[in-house]
Scaffold this active site. Structure first.
Site, PDB file in Angstrom:
ATOM      1  N   HIS A  75      17.377  -0.379  -4.400  1.00  0.00           N
ATOM      2  CA  HIS A  75      17.308  -1.440  -5.409  1.00  0.00           C
ATOM      3  C   HIS A  75      17.823  -0.932  -6.744  1.00  0.00           C
ATOM      4  O   HIS A  75      17.307   0.038  -7.283  1.00  0.00           O
ATOM      5  CB  HIS A  75      15.860  -1.933  -5.567  1.00  0.00           C
ATOM      6  CG  HIS A  75      15.455  -2.913  -4.521  1.00  0.00           C
ATOM      7  ND1 HIS A  75      14.654  -3.997  -4.776  1.00  0.00           N
ATOM      8  CD2 HIS A  75      15.776  -2.992  -3.207  1.00  0.00           C
ATOM      9  CE1 HIS A  75      14.489  -4.700  -3.656  1.00  0.00           C
ATOM     10  NE2 HIS A  75      15.150  -4.099  -2.693  1.00  0.00           N
ATOM     11  N   TYR A 203       8.251  -9.449 -11.096  1.00  0.00           N
ATOM     12  CA  TYR A 203       6.910  -9.331 -11.676  1.00  0.00           C
ATOM     13  C   TYR A 203       6.769 -10.510 -12.636  1.00  0.00           C
ATOM     14  O   TYR A 203       7.511 -10.591 -13.610  1.00  0.00           O
ATOM     15  CB  TYR A 203       6.766  -8.035 -12.471  1.00  0.00           C
ATOM     16  CG  TYR A 203       6.797  -6.763 -11.645  1.00  0.00           C
ATOM     17  CD1 TYR A 203       8.007  -6.193 -11.234  1.00  0.00           C
ATOM     18  CD2 TYR A 203       5.621  -6.111 -11.302  1.00  0.00           C
ATOM     19  CE1 TYR A 203       8.033  -5.022 -10.496  1.00  0.00           C
ATOM     20  CE2 TYR A 203       5.637  -4.924 -10.565  1.00  0.00           C
ATOM     21  CZ  TYR A 203       6.837  -4.393 -10.163  1.00  0.00           C
ATOM     22  OH  TYR A 203       6.854  -3.219  -9.430  1.00  0.00           O
ATOM     23  N   PRO A 295      -1.444  -0.814  -9.473  1.00  0.00           N
ATOM     24  CA  PRO A 295      -0.173  -0.814  -8.736  1.00  0.00           C
ATOM     25  C   PRO A 295       1.015  -1.403  -9.503  1.00  0.00           C
ATOM     26  O   PRO A 295       2.148  -1.324  -9.024  1.00  0.00           O
ATOM     27  CB  PRO A 295      -0.489  -1.654  -7.492  1.00  0.00           C
ATOM     28  CG  PRO A 295      -1.697  -2.444  -7.836  1.00  0.00           C
ATOM     29  CD  PRO A 295      -2.461  -1.670  -8.842  1.00  0.00           C
ATOM     30  N   LYS A 299       3.536   3.355  -9.051  1.00  0.00           N
ATOM     31  CA  LYS A 299       3.563   4.793  -9.312  1.00  0.00           C
ATOM     32  C   LYS A 299       2.666   5.646  -8.409  1.00  0.00           C
ATOM     33  O   LYS A 299       2.837   6.862  -8.344  1.00  0.00           O
ATOM     34  CB  LYS A 299       3.143   5.060 -10.779  1.00  0.00           C
ATOM     35  CG  LYS A 299       4.151   4.601 -11.807  1.00  0.00           C
ATOM     36  CD  LYS A 299       5.317   5.565 -11.874  1.00  0.00           C
ATOM     37  CE  LYS A 299       6.557   4.957 -12.444  1.00  0.00           C
ATOM     38  NZ  LYS A 299       7.626   4.683 -11.486  1.00  0.00           N
ATOM     39  N   TYR A 387      10.335   3.316 -14.639  1.00  0.00           N
ATOM     40  CA  TYR A 387      10.218   2.716 -13.308  1.00  0.00           C
ATOM     41  C   TYR A 387      10.898   3.572 -12.246  1.00  0.00           C
ATOM     42  O   TYR A 387      10.360   3.753 -11.153  1.00  0.00           O
ATOM     43  CB  TYR A 387      10.806   1.300 -13.315  1.00  0.00           C
ATOM     44  CG  TYR A 387      10.353   0.461 -12.139  1.00  0.00           C
ATOM     45  CD1 TYR A 387       9.144  -0.230 -12.175  1.00  0.00           C
ATOM     46  CD2 TYR A 387      11.121   0.374 -10.984  1.00  0.00           C
ATOM     47  CE1 TYR A 387       8.713  -0.984 -11.096  1.00  0.00           C
ATOM     48  CE2 TYR A 387      10.703  -0.384  -9.891  1.00  0.00           C
ATOM     49  CZ  TYR A 387       9.500  -1.060  -9.957  1.00  0.00           C
ATOM     50  OH  TYR A 387       9.072  -1.810  -8.880  1.00  0.00           O
TER      51      TYR A 387
HETATM   52  P1  RFL Z   1      -4.387   8.266   0.380  1.00  0.00           P
HETATM   53  O1  RFL Z   1      -3.183   7.539   0.868  1.00  0.00           O
HETATM   54  O2  RFL Z   1      -5.583   7.490   0.022  1.00  0.00           O
HETATM   55  O3  RFL Z   1      -4.738   9.341   1.492  1.00  0.00           O
HETATM   56  C1  RFL Z   1      -5.944  10.075   1.453  1.00  0.00           C
HETATM   57  C2  RFL Z   1      -6.334  10.408   2.863  1.00  0.00           C
HETATM   58  O4  RFL Z   1      -7.546  11.148   2.843  1.00  0.00           O
HETATM   59  C3  RFL Z   1      -8.389  10.673   3.862  1.00  0.00           C
HETATM   60  N1  RFL Z   1      -9.785  10.957   3.572  1.00  0.00           N
HETATM   61  C4  RFL Z   1     -10.481  11.939   4.180  1.00  0.00           C
HETATM   62  N2  RFL Z   1     -10.129  12.866   5.061  1.00  0.00           N
HETATM   63  C5  RFL Z   1     -11.084  13.711   5.503  1.00  0.00           C
HETATM   64  N3  RFL Z   1     -12.378  13.648   5.101  1.00  0.00           N
HETATM   65  C6  RFL Z   1     -12.779  12.715   4.212  1.00  0.00           C
HETATM   66  N4  RFL Z   1     -14.063  12.620   3.854  1.00  0.00           N
HETATM   67  C7  RFL Z   1     -11.816  11.819   3.691  1.00  0.00           C
HETATM   68  N5  RFL Z   1     -11.850  10.791   2.813  1.00  0.00           N
HETATM   69  C8  RFL Z   1     -10.639  10.293   2.746  1.00  0.00           C
HETATM   70  C9  RFL Z   1      -8.100   9.178   3.911  1.00  0.00           C
HETATM   71  O5  RFL Z   1      -8.490   8.594   5.160  1.00  0.00           O
HETATM   72  C10 RFL Z   1      -6.598   9.160   3.684  1.00  0.00           C
HETATM   73  O6  RFL Z   1      -5.865   9.213   4.893  1.00  0.00           O
HETATM   74  O7  RFL Z   1      -4.041   9.184  -0.883  1.00  0.00           O
HETATM   75  P2  RFL Z   1      -2.688   9.986  -1.237  1.00  0.00           P
HETATM   76  O8  RFL Z   1      -2.189  10.744  -0.042  1.00  0.00           O
HETATM   77  O9  RFL Z   1      -2.991  10.685  -2.500  1.00  0.00           O
HETATM   78  O10 RFL Z   1      -1.590   8.857  -1.498  1.00  0.00           O
HETATM   79  C11 RFL Z   1      -1.726   7.972  -2.574  1.00  0.00           C
HETATM   80  C12 RFL Z   1      -1.161   6.588  -2.227  1.00  0.00           C
HETATM   81  O11 RFL Z   1      -1.695   6.167  -0.992  1.00  0.00           O
HETATM   82  C13 RFL Z   1      -1.475   5.548  -3.304  1.00  0.00           C
HETATM   83  O12 RFL Z   1      -1.353   6.107  -4.588  1.00  0.00           O
HETATM   84  C14 RFL Z   1      -0.528   4.336  -3.208  1.00  0.00           C
HETATM   85  O13 RFL Z   1      -0.756   3.611  -2.042  1.00  0.00           O
HETATM   86  C15 RFL Z   1      -0.691   3.434  -4.429  1.00  0.00           C
HETATM   87  N6  RFL Z   1       0.147   2.234  -4.367  1.00  0.00           N
HETATM   88  C16 RFL Z   1       1.495   2.277  -4.678  1.00  0.00           C
HETATM   89  N7  RFL Z   1       2.086   3.449  -4.992  1.00  0.00           N
HETATM   90  C17 RFL Z   1       3.439   3.520  -5.232  1.00  0.00           C
HETATM   91  O14 RFL Z   1       3.945   4.622  -5.533  1.00  0.00           O
HETATM   92  N8  RFL Z   1       4.257   2.389  -5.157  1.00  0.00           N
HETATM   93  C18 RFL Z   1       3.741   1.177  -4.836  1.00  0.00           C
HETATM   94  O15 RFL Z   1       4.511   0.232  -4.718  1.00  0.00           O
HETATM   95  C19 RFL Z   1       2.310   1.077  -4.607  1.00  0.00           C
HETATM   96  N9  RFL Z   1       1.753  -0.097  -4.283  1.00  0.00           N
HETATM   97  C20 RFL Z   1      -0.419   1.007  -4.000  1.00  0.00           C
HETATM   98  C21 RFL Z   1       0.413  -0.154  -3.976  1.00  0.00           C
HETATM   99  C22 RFL Z   1      -1.776   0.915  -3.670  1.00  0.00           C
HETATM  100  C23 RFL Z   1      -2.309  -0.319  -3.320  1.00  0.00           C
HETATM  101  N10 RFL Z   1      -3.686  -0.342  -2.979  1.00  0.00           N
HETATM  102  C24 RFL Z   1      -4.184  -0.917  -1.802  1.00  0.00           C
HETATM  103  C25 RFL Z   1      -4.622   0.478  -3.704  1.00  0.00           C
HETATM  104  C26 RFL Z   1      -0.096  -1.382  -3.635  1.00  0.00           C
HETATM  105  C27 RFL Z   1      -1.468  -1.478  -3.332  1.00  0.00           C
HETATM  106  C28 RFL Z   1      -1.998  -2.848  -3.007  1.00  0.00           C
HETATM  107  C1  PHB Z   2       4.685  -3.430  -2.815  1.00  0.00           C
HETATM  108  O1  PHB Z   2       5.758  -3.795  -2.293  1.00  0.00           O
HETATM  109  O2  PHB Z   2       3.657  -3.311  -2.146  1.00  0.00           O
HETATM  110  C2  PHB Z   2       4.628  -3.170  -4.262  1.00  0.00           C
HETATM  111  C3  PHB Z   2       5.801  -3.178  -4.998  1.00  0.00           C
HETATM  112  C4  PHB Z   2       5.754  -2.938  -6.366  1.00  0.00           C
HETATM  113  C5  PHB Z   2       4.547  -2.698  -6.990  1.00  0.00           C
HETATM  114  C6  PHB Z   2       3.373  -2.667  -6.236  1.00  0.00           C
HETATM  115  C7  PHB Z   2       3.408  -2.909  -4.867  1.00  0.00           C
HETATM  116  O3  PHB Z   2       4.515  -2.472  -8.313  1.00  0.00           O
END
Ligand code: RFL
Ligand code: PHB
Length: 392
Positions: A75, A203, A295, A299, A387
């Site tokens: 993108h 957005y 989110p 990041k 971004y």
């Molecule tokens: P994770 O992915 O939460 O992984 C942590 C892992 O640790 C495990 N765990 C355990 N393992 C052993 N013993 C325990 N007691 C444990 N407790 C937990 C968990 O099961 C899991 O597998 O953290 P990590 O690896 O630091 O990764 C971070 C990302 O997952 C997170 O920051 C992103 O998903 C945030 N996020 C976004 N980030 C982006 O860079 N771009 C995006 O577009 C974006 N969109 C989002 C998002 C997060 C969202 N939610 C649901 C919070 C959109 C959403 C809706």
């Molecule tokens: C997504 O596609 O899940 C998404 C994209 C951009 C954001 C957050 C989530 O800022």
């Protein structure tokens, strides 16, 4: 009790833990990853969708980017919508960089699939993971699996276990400090097998609340709307959600909005959080274990990637050259980047959402800011630069 020795024990097999594990394995460092959930459960969590070049470069460095390159969507720009107006941020022209739309699920799958061939040991369904002696020379962790007790003795422990895992809790209170901002709303997300309404992300700041049009592929869309924290999923049947998206995203997007049954629907609260420092003795925190961003700036996953880029370099320097400078510098270096991403995520959240206390003055401020962005290459460049991701 079964005892296993390794060089680095990693808690959590999300993106941070898996990336770190692979990066260390490429240098022959012994690693064991322990994960509370099953592989299927980890892969069923629908989360991030936008990857910075820092993240795609790491996959490239690992030689695991072939599917990402084939299926990821590059993108060049994204849009901020305000009423009828669409402000395009041309990342490619303003920064020379772009982002890649590729689901966190797919990235995680690529890392998981490559684990056996690279001797990256992942123990799934490890119960009651507990860290011991992290501030001594001989840290260890214990867990239960299939009813048996296990102990892993390591030289270092990497806490990659997300915001509710045991790693950060293993740091005694009084040693570190958390900084938090809780937002008075969440995002209701829907994933559907329909083509996206726009080629680029939108957005939208609408008087009924924020909305985001995103995607996973040319045939799969991801949308979000801002909802109050006490909103119930049952109150949002698909039809109501599509109607709301059509209103909030504006008439142009609404005209090309394709509706379809939801594959996934969930509500996530929004929060900013940073824990300082990201190290205690031989325990190093990375990713969501150390910090959370709302989110809005996309990041979270990318910060997990930049943390493990720093941490893997530092651990490799230690094991290969007995050079501990990188480990000493890790927390400060990672936090410097984390705080800038926190600032950007907080800024974009404030600019694009309607807060319960967004009064007429606050709203005029948002309009003035968006007006300024629309007419200023300097402002657009600053947004684009954040971004696409600040340099390591
Ligand atoms: P994770 O992915 O939460 O992984 C942590 C892992 O640790 C495990 N765990 C355990 N393992 C052993 N013993 C325990 N007691 C444990 N407790 C937990 C968990 O099961 C899991 O597998 O953290 P990590 O690896 O630091 O990764 C971070 C990302 O997952 C997170 O920051 C992103 O998903 C945030 N996020 C976004 N980030 C982006 O860079 N771009 C995006 O577009 C974006 N969109 C989002 C998002 C997060 C969202 N939610 C649901 C919070 C959109 C959403 C809706
Ligand atoms: C997504 O596609 O899940 C998404 C994209 C951009 C954001 C957050 C989530 O800022």
């Amino acid at each position: 009790m079964a005892i296993q020795r390794t060089q680095v024990a990693i808690v959590g097999a999300g993106p941070a833990g898996l990336l770190l594990g692979h990066l260390l394995r490429t240098e022959g460092i012994e690693v064991v990853v322990v994960e509370r959930r099953s592989a299927d459960y980890v892969l069923s969590r629908i989360r991030a969708g936008v990857l910075e070049t820092i993240t795609t470069d790491l996959m490239e460095r690992l030689g695991l980017a072939s599917r990402l390159k084939a299926e990821g969507l590059p993108h060049d720009g994204f849009n901020l919508a305000d009423g009828e107006r669409l402000i395009r941020i041309d990342m490619a022209e303003l920064t020379g960089k772009r982002v890649t739309v590729y689901g966190q699920t797919e990235l995680t799958r690529d890392l998981m699939d490559a684990a056996p061939e690279r001797d990256l040991e992942i123990v799934h369904e490890a119960i009651d993971v507990t860290l011991h002696d992290v501030n001594a020379d001989t840290p260890s962790l214990t867990y239960r699996k299939d009813g048996a007790e296990h102990r892993i003795e390591a030289e270092f422990i990497a806490g990659c276990d997300g915001s509710h895992g045991p790693s950060r809790q293993a740091i005694p209170s009084g040693i570190g400090r958390g900084f938090e901002r809780v937002y008075p709303f969440g995002w209701l997300g829907i994933l559907a097998e329909v083509p996206p309404c726009s080629e680029e992300l939108i957005y939208a700041n609408h008087e009924r609340g924020f909305a985001l049009a995103s995607m996973r592929s040319p045939t799969r869309s991801r949308y979000y709307i801002q909802v109050p924290l006490d909103e119930r999923l049952e109150d949002w049947p698909d039809d109501r959600l599509w109607d709301e998206l059509a209103i909030r995203l504006g008439p142009e997007a609404a005209a090309s909005l394709v509706r379809g049954p939801s594959i996934e629907k969930s509500i996530a609260p929004l929060r900013s959080f940073v824990f300082e420092p990201m190290r205690h003795g031989r325990l190093f925190l990375a990713g969501d274990a150390a910090h959370i961003v709302p989110p809005t700036g996309a990041k979270g996953l990318n910060l997990a990637a930049s943390d493990v880029a720093y941490l893997s370099d530092a651990l490799i320097a230690w094991f290969k050259r007995a050079d501990g400078a990188g480990l000493e510098a890790y927390s400060a270096k990672a936090l410097a980047r984390v705080w800038k991403a926190e600032r950007f995520s907080w800024y974009l959240t404030n600019l694009m959402h309607r807060f319960p206390d967004t009064d007429a003055f606050a709203r005029r401020m948002q309009v003035a800011e968006l007006d300024y962005i629309a007419g200023s290459t300097a402002m657009k460049t600053a947004i684009a630069e954040n971004y696409v991701g600040l340099s390591l």
